[in-house]
Design an enzyme around this catalytic site. Structure first.
Site, short mmCIF file in Angstrom:
data_model
loop_
_atom_site.label_atom_id
_atom_site.label_comp_id
_atom_site.label_asym_id
_atom_site.label_seq_id
_atom_site.Cartn_x
_atom_site.Cartn_y
_atom_site.Cartn_z
N ASP A 164 9.90 4.21 -11.05
CA ASP A 164 8.97 3.86 -9.97
C ASP A 164 9.06 4.83 -8.80
O ASP A 164 8.11 4.96 -8.02
CB ASP A 164 9.23 2.43 -9.49
CG ASP A 164 8.74 1.45 -10.54
OD1 ASP A 164 9.47 1.20 -11.51
OD2 ASP A 164 7.59 0.99 -10.41
N ASN A 219 13.99 2.10 -10.85
CA ASN A 219 13.19 1.55 -11.95
C ASN A 219 13.50 0.06 -12.07
O ASN A 219 14.32 -0.48 -11.32
CB ASN A 219 13.47 2.30 -13.26
CG ASN A 219 12.47 1.94 -14.35
OD1 ASN A 219 11.25 1.94 -14.11
ND2 ASN A 219 12.93 1.59 -15.53
N ARG A 274 2.54 -3.16 -2.62
CA ARG A 274 3.88 -3.21 -3.22
C ARG A 274 4.71 -2.05 -2.63
O ARG A 274 4.16 -0.99 -2.35
CB ARG A 274 3.82 -3.12 -4.75
CG ARG A 274 3.26 -4.41 -5.36
CD ARG A 274 3.49 -4.52 -6.83
NE ARG A 274 4.88 -4.77 -7.17
CZ ARG A 274 5.35 -4.70 -8.42
NH1 ARG A 274 4.53 -4.37 -9.43
NH2 ARG A 274 6.62 -4.95 -8.67
N GLY A 325 3.08 -1.52 -12.90
CA GLY A 325 3.54 -0.25 -13.49
C GLY A 325 3.11 0.87 -12.54
O GLY A 325 1.95 0.91 -12.11
O1 MRU Z 1 7.33 -4.58 -11.43
P1 MRU Z 1 6.58 -3.67 -12.39
O2 MRU Z 1 6.22 -4.34 -13.66
O3 MRU Z 1 5.43 -2.97 -11.72
O4 MRU Z 1 7.67 -2.56 -12.72
C1 MRU Z 1 7.33 -1.53 -13.60
C2 MRU Z 1 8.46 -0.66 -13.96
O5 MRU Z 1 9.56 -0.79 -13.45
C3 MRU Z 1 8.17 0.44 -14.92
O6 MRU Z 1 9.30 0.73 -15.68
C4 MRU Z 1 7.81 1.70 -14.10
O7 MRU Z 1 6.73 1.42 -13.25
C5 MRU Z 1 7.48 2.83 -14.96
S1 MRU Z 1 5.88 2.62 -15.60
C6 MRU Z 1 5.28 3.87 -16.41
#
Ligand code: MRU
Length: 340
Positions: free
Chosen positions: A232, A242, A89, A54
């Site tokens: 993101d 996202n 990441r 996240g």
């Molecule tokens: O791959 P992830 O689980 O890190 O992806 C997270 C997302 O896409 C969330 O929607 C995004 O980070 C917003 S979190 C407040």
């Protein structure tokens, strides 16, 4: 947020242990486990392996991890630890903002105490941004949009505390309202099923978990008042990266005139990125699509294959939603509505 009788953040500095403490998100919803480490490599690996995930939580974890790197291994801070954390990441820009903030702190005030204070201030700022964002979002949703659809996990696990998309929902509930949430399961890693549905249920919010493919159909039937997701990275032209599936949601939202809100703190904005096409999209391992993790009826953890041997997968972790498909962006600074 509360889990049982205790209050937790997704990632934090443990003063007691002199290290970083985080919720091991891969174990949820079957086991709630907190990890504490004084080794910065453990924190970097926790981001890489999605124990911490996240966008805002990744940023805060990197800030704490770099504070730890300064305490444990200051000689290699610039040459090793900054690039190590920056490589964990690629898509969430919060990671890079956090690394830049810690780099500046190390240059201006190079001491262990200030590095820990700087990381703590970074995480605290995210939490208060989420709180304020939630107030704005609750104001928008209070106009009558009670059946909310969300995708992935933009909850407190993803954002240190409160969440981004969920913050407005928690604010509505706090004000005595009864929001209802459609939770997309979010293949392949199932952040919706494993994290968001768990979070909302812990908080007593009425929700239903649904397959990702059901979302457009619920929207078409008029059963969704608003879509609220996180982000993101938001490019200078307001294109949004996202979780994979967000773009498809935005198409259904536009077709059926359902408002699509993006809840994101300013740490998710990247003005150096001209458009969504410049945002690096992470491609993840085939195994995430080819298999599933879960527990059997005895509570035993299982990892099972769901496709034939030899089948190959396609696993882009994020997609890009053009700004034209968005109704509004909600940040701690307020609401930005797209001109119609
Ligand atoms: O791959 P992830 O689980 O890190 O992806 C997270 C997302 O896409 C969330 O929607 C995004 O980070 C917003 S979190 C407040």
């Amino acid at each position: 947020m509360r889990v049982g009788d205790s209050y937790y953040r997704a990632v934090n500095w443990s003063t007691e242990n002199g290290g970083v403490q985080w919720v091991e998100q891969r174990q949820l919803p079957f086991r709630f486990e907190q990890i504490i480490s004084r080794n910065p490599e453990d924190v970097a690996r926790a981001i890489e392996t999605m124990q911490i995930r996240g966008a805002p939580s990744i940023g805060a974890a990197a800030a704490f991890g770099l504070a730890l790197a300064w305490v444990a291994d200051p000689a290699r801070f610039t040459a090793h630890w900054l690039p190590r954390f920056r490589s964990t990441r690629p898509t969430a820009v919060n990671l890079f903002h956090a690394c830049n903030a810690m780099e500046i702190c190390s240059e201006l005030s190079p001491s262990s105490n200030t590095m820990i204070e700087c990381a703590t201030a970074y995480a605290d700022a995210e939490v208060s941004a989420n709180y304020r964002m939630g107030e704005h979002l609750a104001g928008l949703l209070a106009v009558g949009e009670r059946r909310i659809l969300t995708h992935c996990n933009a909850g407190w696990l993803a954002a240190v505390d409160w969440g981004t998309a969920t913050s407005g929902i928690y604010h509505l509930a706090k004000a005595g309202e009864s929001p209802f949430v459609w939770v997309d399961e979010t293949r392949p890693r199932l952040q919706g099923a494993r994290l968001t549905a768990w979070e909302l249920t812990q908080a007593g919010i009425d929700c239903r978990l649904q397959p990702d493919g059901a979302a457009a159909w619920m929207i078409a039937q008029g059963k969704v008042d608003a879509i609220v997701v996180g982000a993101d990275r938001i490019a200078a032209n307001v294109d949004i990266a996202n979780k994979i599936g967000t773009y498809a949601l935005s198409l259904a939202a536009k077709e059926h005139a359902v408002p699509m809100y993006i809840a994101a703190p300013t740490s998710t904005f990247d003005t150096a990125c001209h458009s969504g096409l410049d945002i690096p999209i992470e491609n993840r391992h085939d195994d995430e699509v080819m298999s599933m993790d879960g527990v059997d009826s005895a509570g035993q953890t299982m990892h099972i294959r769901i496709a034939a041997d030899g089948v190959r997968a396609n696993n882009p972790a994020f997609d890009m939603t053009p700004y034209g498909n968005i109704t509004a962006i909600v940040s701690e600074q307020g609401i930005w509505r797209r001109e119609q």
